[in-house]
Design an enzyme around this catalytic site. Structure first.
Site, short mmCIF file in Angstrom:
data_model
loop_
_atom_site.label_atom_id
_atom_site.label_comp_id
_atom_site.label_asym_id
_atom_site.label_seq_id
_atom_site.Cartn_x
_atom_site.Cartn_y
_atom_site.Cartn_z
N ALA A 78 -5.64 -11.69 2.27
CA ALA A 78 -6.38 -10.47 1.94
C ALA A 78 -7.44 -10.77 0.89
O ALA A 78 -8.14 -11.78 0.99
CB ALA A 78 -5.44 -9.35 1.53
N ASP A 128 -5.75 5.77 2.74
CA ASP A 128 -5.82 4.37 2.37
C ASP A 128 -7.18 3.79 2.78
O ASP A 128 -7.81 4.27 3.72
CB ASP A 128 -4.71 3.63 3.10
N TRP A 169 -2.81 -7.32 -5.75
CA TRP A 169 -3.23 -6.48 -6.88
C TRP A 169 -2.06 -5.80 -7.58
O TRP A 169 -2.06 -5.67 -8.81
CB TRP A 169 -4.30 -5.48 -6.44
N ASN A 170 -1.06 -5.37 -6.84
CA ASN A 170 0.11 -4.77 -7.49
C ASN A 170 0.78 -5.76 -8.44
O ASN A 170 1.16 -5.40 -9.56
CB ASN A 170 1.15 -4.30 -6.47
N SER A 171 0.88 -7.00 -8.00
CA SER A 171 1.52 -8.02 -8.85
C SER A 171 0.69 -8.29 -10.10
O SER A 171 1.22 -8.47 -11.19
CB SER A 171 1.70 -9.33 -8.07
N HIS A 225 0.83 -1.20 0.00
CA HIS A 225 0.00 0.00 0.00
C HIS A 225 0.88 1.26 0.00
O HIS A 225 0.58 2.23 -0.69
CB HIS A 225 -0.92 0.03 1.23
N HIS A 259 0.56 -14.94 -6.28
CA HIS A 259 -0.42 -14.89 -5.19
C HIS A 259 -1.55 -13.91 -5.54
O HIS A 259 -2.50 -13.81 -4.79
CB HIS A 259 0.25 -14.46 -3.89
N THR A 316 -6.15 0.72 -3.18
CA THR A 316 -5.01 0.05 -3.81
C THR A 316 -5.39 -1.29 -4.42
O THR A 316 -4.53 -1.99 -4.94
CB THR A 316 -3.87 -0.17 -2.78
#
Ligand SMILES: *[C@@H]1O[C@H](CO)[C@@H](O)[C@H](O)[C@H]1NC(C)=O
Ligand SMILES: *[C@@H]1O[C@H](CO)[C@@H](O)[C@H](O)[C@H]1NC(C)=O
Length: 486
Positions: free
Chosen positions: A394, A126, A374-376, A18, A371, A148
């Site tokens: 999560a 956030d 979301w960033n990945s 985040h 996994h 995020t």
């Protein structure tokens, strides 16, 4: 004419993914508009939790290298932490974050009293820091949320809260069933097994309800996604009357990736020697790690597929450690099947921490077992690398469901694997399941072609003329509008 400087207060949650994502949007905003300046208030991990050394170093380096019109301020922390009941993890998270409200209030008041300070234009918080909305209200400025994760999941949270509050539905009972739920931000019914942990307990659900109600008070929500990817979900959110304006501003990712360390050079030079699109990359995020039995299943699967591979293998945190951050093995051979490293020496490489962006950017990579943080997912999209899903904690199960079932951009290893604060003892994913998923990942031409296409769109949408580029322009006008007319 003198330009008014609009000061924004950013408050990311103390979670490395985040914070990184928040820094990236902060950079984007100040680069886009000279009038904006940003102060990022950093909440440190609870003291005594031994935050991952990566996180501590990262925060240090931020504080050391402040950027033009972005300042970092580390908030103090109470001596006595809120009560920590292992059965109520979200209550602790919420109390811990809210214990910083008074410090935020002091820092902001102090900032505003400095000569030459700009005008406070708003708070950008956030999704885990919704308690800060009350502090922004005290300063009579609007709050924006920087979400995020994705729009489908945002819609899910709002929908769950709506059916609880307005229709008195028993979500705990539903979450303990093996049914499914029709959710407006998804095209397909969402199976209960991909709900994030916590929706099946009163404590977990209360937290979701609290944050969702608070998020409705925000003036707008920026979501790290883009219209071309989540057309349906974004459309469904926009058509709801009690949801703040949603601005899809992504993909926002840090393309600098690693710090050009030696380990990165070593990995990249190994990839340089592999044929294009031939290597499976396995990496499970900053908290991802498995017990030895599971490690062996992965190893057997890799050997049987015969594909080239690059595997980021992390050691589980030791029991006396209160933090959940994994480390690196001195000798990974100790947990791998006998002779595995020797037999696969010609086709595979086992590493510790991975320079993920540099790896995904490399043309040798043909697939990513992830996994689904979301960033990945966004990084994989950006480089057009097909995904195989192995969610862990999560909202990753929902991300995986969206990628496989809703969007056809990933193949499934698992959709419902869970290993987190609520489920410390996970099931084992068998070698057969992993093998099948990896074969499909490397063979499926349709997913590969779709991923290439969405990758192209993800790079276009943030450029001038793209839809996310336009969204960023609109949110900036929104920030400025609050201070320009008075
Ligand atoms: C940040 O600065 C401090 C004090 O100058 C120094 O000790 C530390 O090594 C720096 N950390 C990073 C990550 O740059
Ligand atoms: C700025 O935001 C505050 C809080 O949301 C609101 O009360 C105020 O009317 C806004 N001012 C302008 C000029 O839009």
């Amino acid at each position: 004419m003198a330009t008014t400087l609009a000061d924004l207060i950013f408050i990311p949650a103390p979670v490395i993914g985040h914070i990184k994502s928040t820094i990236e949007i902060a950079k984007l905003l100040v680069n886009r508009d000279q009038r904006i300046s940003i102060t990022v208030l950093i909440i440190n991990s609870p003291s005594g939790s031994r935050p991952a050394s990566a996180m501590a170093t990262y925060i240090q380096s931020l504080a050391n290298n402040s950027m033009d019109r972005i300042r970092f301020t580390q908030l103090p922390q109470d001596q006595i932490l809120p009560n920590r009941d292992p059965k109520a993890p979200m209550t602790f998270v919420n109390d811990f974050i809210n214990s910083h409200c008074k410090y935020v209030r002091n820092v902001v008041a102090d900032m505003m009293s400095q000569p030459g300070s700009g005008r406070l234009a708003g708070f950008v918080i956030d999704m885990l820091c919704t308690g800060m909305i009350d502090v922004a209200n005290e300063f009579n400025v609007p709050t924006y949320v920087y979400f995020t994760s994705n729009a489908a999941y945002l819609g899910f949270q709002f929908y769950i809260q709506m059916i609880c509050d307005d229709h008195n539905q028993d979500v705990i009972e539903l979450s303990n069933s093996d049914g499914e739920l029709q959710v407006p931000s998804f095209v397909n019914p969402v199976p209960v097994k991909v709900f994030p942990s916590g929706f099946d307990t009163k404590e977990g659900l209360d937290y979701v309800l609290l944050t969702s109600r608070k998020m409705r008070e925000a003036k707008a929500i920026m979501v790290n996604t883009f219209l071309e990817l989540e057309t349906h979900a974004i459309g469904s959110l926009s058509s709801e009357s009690n949801v703040p304006v949603v601005y899809p501003v992504g993909p926002i990712i840090n393309l600098d990736g690693g710090a050009g360390e030696n380990s990165e050079n070593d990995v990249v030079s190994w990839l340089d020697d592999q044929p294009p699109s031939s290597v499976v990359f396995l990496c499970f995020g900053s908290l991802g790690n498995f017990e030895e039995v599971q490690v062996k299943e992965i190893a057997h699967a890799l050997e049987r597929t015969g594909h080239r591979f690059l595997w980021s293998l992390r050691r589980p945190p030791s029991p006396e450690q209160t933090s959940r951050a994994p480390g690196d093995y001195e000798d990974p051979g100790a947990v791998l099947p006998e002779g595995f490293l020797q037999r696969t020496a010609g086709i595979g490489k086992v590493i510790g921490w991975a320079p993920q962006v540099a790896v995904l950017a490399h043309e040798a990579i043909g697939g990513f077992v992830s996994h689904c943080g979301w960033n990945s997912v966004l990084e994989s999209l950006w480089f057009g690398v097909p995904l195989a899903t192995w969610p862990i904690y999560a909202e990753q199960q929902m991300n995986a469901f969206e990628m496989v079932v809703e969007l056809g951009l990933a193949v499934e290893i698992k959709l419902d694997y869970k290993k987190d604060l609520f489920n410390p003892d996970s099931d084992i994913v068998t070698g057969e399941e992993i093998e099948k998923g990896i074969r499909q990942l490397m063979d499926d031409k349709e997913v590969r072609a779709k991923m290439k296409e969405i990758g192209r769109k993800s790079r276009a949408t943030v450029k001038e003329g793209g839809s996310s580029y336009a969204s960023v322009g609109r949110i900036i006008e929104d920030f400025i509008s609050n201070i320009s007319s008075s």
